[in-house]
Design an enzyme around this catalytic site. Structure first.
Site, PDB file in Angstrom:
ATOM      1  N   PHE A 149       9.320  51.066 128.680  1.00 11.82           N
ATOM      2  CA  PHE A 149       8.131  50.239 128.925  1.00 11.82           C
ATOM      3  C   PHE A 149       6.909  51.053 128.526  1.00 11.82           C
ATOM      4  O   PHE A 149       6.661  52.127 129.080  1.00 11.82           O
ATOM      5  CB  PHE A 149       8.023  49.820 130.390  1.00 11.82           C
ATOM      6  CG  PHE A 149       6.816  48.967 130.655  1.00 11.82           C
ATOM      7  CD1 PHE A 149       6.845  47.608 130.407  1.00 11.82           C
ATOM      8  CD2 PHE A 149       5.640  49.535 131.129  1.00 11.82           C
ATOM      9  CE1 PHE A 149       5.719  46.818 130.622  1.00 11.82           C
ATOM     10  CE2 PHE A 149       4.515  48.756 131.347  1.00 11.82           C
ATOM     11  CZ  PHE A 149       4.546  47.397 131.095  1.00 11.82           C
ATOM     12  N   ASP A 234       5.648  59.504 126.386  1.00  8.74           N
ATOM     13  CA  ASP A 234       4.833  58.575 127.175  1.00  8.74           C
ATOM     14  C   ASP A 234       4.917  59.002 128.635  1.00  8.74           C
ATOM     15  O   ASP A 234       5.885  58.701 129.330  1.00  8.74           O
ATOM     16  CB  ASP A 234       5.335  57.145 126.984  1.00  8.74           C
ATOM     17  CG  ASP A 234       4.506  56.121 127.766  1.00  8.74           C
ATOM     18  OD1 ASP A 234       3.732  56.525 128.655  1.00  8.74           O
ATOM     19  OD2 ASP A 234       4.652  54.917 127.504  1.00  8.74           O
ATOM     20  N   LYS A 263      -3.072  55.942 133.850  1.00  3.81           N
ATOM     21  CA  LYS A 263      -2.903  55.638 135.264  1.00  3.81           C
ATOM     22  C   LYS A 263      -3.584  56.658 136.166  1.00  3.81           C
ATOM     23  O   LYS A 263      -4.773  56.555 136.423  1.00  3.81           O
ATOM     24  CB  LYS A 263      -1.428  55.454 135.591  1.00  3.81           C
ATOM     25  CG  LYS A 263      -0.801  54.215 134.942  1.00  3.81           C
ATOM     26  CD  LYS A 263       0.554  53.893 135.508  1.00  3.81           C
ATOM     27  CE  LYS A 263       1.231  52.752 134.778  1.00  3.81           C
ATOM     28  NZ  LYS A 263       0.535  51.459 134.889  1.00  3.81           N
TER      29      LYS A 263
END
Length: 413
Positions: A149, A234, A263
């Protein structure tokens, strides 16, 4: 203690009605409307308190309203919030230098969201492939992993293996080759002379906190070295303390060529992401070739610098040490539930994927039952739930969450 359900004319119901009638239906939230947060706890519009064991998918690694981060935001709000990159600002340079030093690379490309960081990383990898590796124009390919994802842009969902993420959004951007996660042979076989990068999560978050087999990341590094291909990690969810290290890739003893961060970098206050790499990679960008109005804005950079200061404390009482110690507590407690409604537990640090016995109920049902008991988690892929409490959580709070899960499995389903 199980929380009582609210009547349909409650404040919660009124908020849910407004969202139902006026917001796009791209989420299916739990029936909780949060109004206040502090540390590892939130309070809803009815005044009920919940232990937040999701922490904004790691965006709130340092908890709600961490005083150091709020203070940094207040100081900057009183000075300057945005210039765009048409001008410099006095927070951008220090932020880039401090993040580069923390990660051990030379340059930083600041952006806003995690998806922007990934898209930027993909663009940079392609340009590096053409200008540095010498791949013929418009033939660059990038190897990615099934189950990954990386966001929800058109390019990203085009190589997603989640039918919900990609269904109805084609045609998609070409140039991506999908291989099974954890399968080194498949990855090596997918690499060709036109491959410019391998993009992977060192731990797959949305897939259910999937940790790769031992030696996998080191093997990816070797494949990339042999083929002169960039290893792009990532770390939007896994980085900045979630696994007990600044970078989950480094925790495995491996250094990627490019790190994608987001984030937690914005402290749960502002959207802030970054691509971090050396000169050879990020040096391919020149003025006018990539940009962002808000990328590198002084407010985000000021908060980001405060986040980096929290992560710089590598002592026994720092955030990273706490995540490692409390992560051991979390996983030890969760392991006691295996065979008692839980099929398996995975993860690293304060991050766990818990597979519920589907005969008892779905991950959604478990999440709803936990919310009634004052604990917030999130389900994924059927019968799996994810726990990622803030790094400021205490051992007693971890015990509360796991005990609530045990009670749900024994009595509520």
């Amino acid at each position: 203690m199980t929380l009582t359900t609210s009547p349909r004319d409650s404040v919660t119901a009124r908020h849910e009605t407004l969202v139902q009638e006026h917001s796009a239906h791209n989420y299916h939230p739990l029936p909780v409307v949060v109004a206040h947060g502090s540390g590892a706890w939130v309070t809803d519009v009815e005044g009920r308190r919940y232990l937040d064991c999701l922490a904004g998918y790691s965006a709130l690694n340092f908890g709600h309203r961490h005083p150091d981060l709020v203070a940094a935001a207040h100081r900057q709000l009183d000075r300057l919030t945005l210039t765009s990159r048409a001008f410099g600002n006095d927070q951008l340079g220090p932020f880039c230098a401090e993040l580069a030093a923390l990660v051990g690379k030379q340059r930083v490309l600041p952006m806003n969201t995690g998806a922007e960081a990934v898209e930027s990383g993909l663009k940079v990898a392609r340009k590096w492939g053409y200008e540095v590796k010498g791949v013929p124009a418009d033939r660059a390919r990038i190897v990615v992993a099934a189950g990954g994802f990386h966001g929800r842009t058109i390019s990203i969902v085009g190589f997603s293996t989640d039918p919900d993420a990609r269904g109805g959004f084609g045609p998609f951007t070409p140039g991506f080759d999908v291989v099974p996660y954890g399968d080194l042979d498949a990855l090596a076989a997918a690499v060709t002379r036109d491959t410019v990068a391998v993009l992977l999560e060192p731990v797959q978050g949305e897939a259910g906190v999937v940790v790769p087999p031992g030696g996998y990341l080191a093997g990816v590094r070797e494949v990339c070295d042999n083929a002169r291909v960039l290893f792009v990690a990532d770390e939007v969810q896994s980085g900045l303390g979630r696994t007990g290290d600044v970078l989950a890739t480094r925790a495995a003893g491996v250094d990627a060529d490019v790190y994608l961060l987001g984030k937690a970098l914005g402290g749960g206050i502002v959207a802030l992401s970054a691509v971090v790499a050396d000169d050879e990679v990020l040096g391919v960008l020149r003025p006018g070739q990539h940009g962002s109005t808000f990328g590198g804005n002084p407010l985000a950079c000021a908060v980001g610098r405060a986040v980096l200061e929290l992560l710089a404390d590598t002592g026994p009482h720092g955030m990273l040490a706490s995540a490692r110690r409390l992560g051991d507590v979390l996983h030890a407690r969760l392991e006691t539930l295996v065979g008692h409604g839980v099929l398996a537990v995975r993860g690293a640090g304060l991050w766990a994927g818990v597979d519920i016995d589907p005969r008892l109920g779905s991950g959604r049902a478990v999440s709803e039952a936990l919310a009634r008991r004052g604990v917030l988690v999130k389900d994924t892929h059927g019968a799996t739930i994810r726990l990622s409490p803030p790094l400021v959580v205490t051992e007693d709070e971890i015990a509360l969450a796991v005990d609530a899960l045990a009670d749900v499995l024994a009595t509520d389903l």
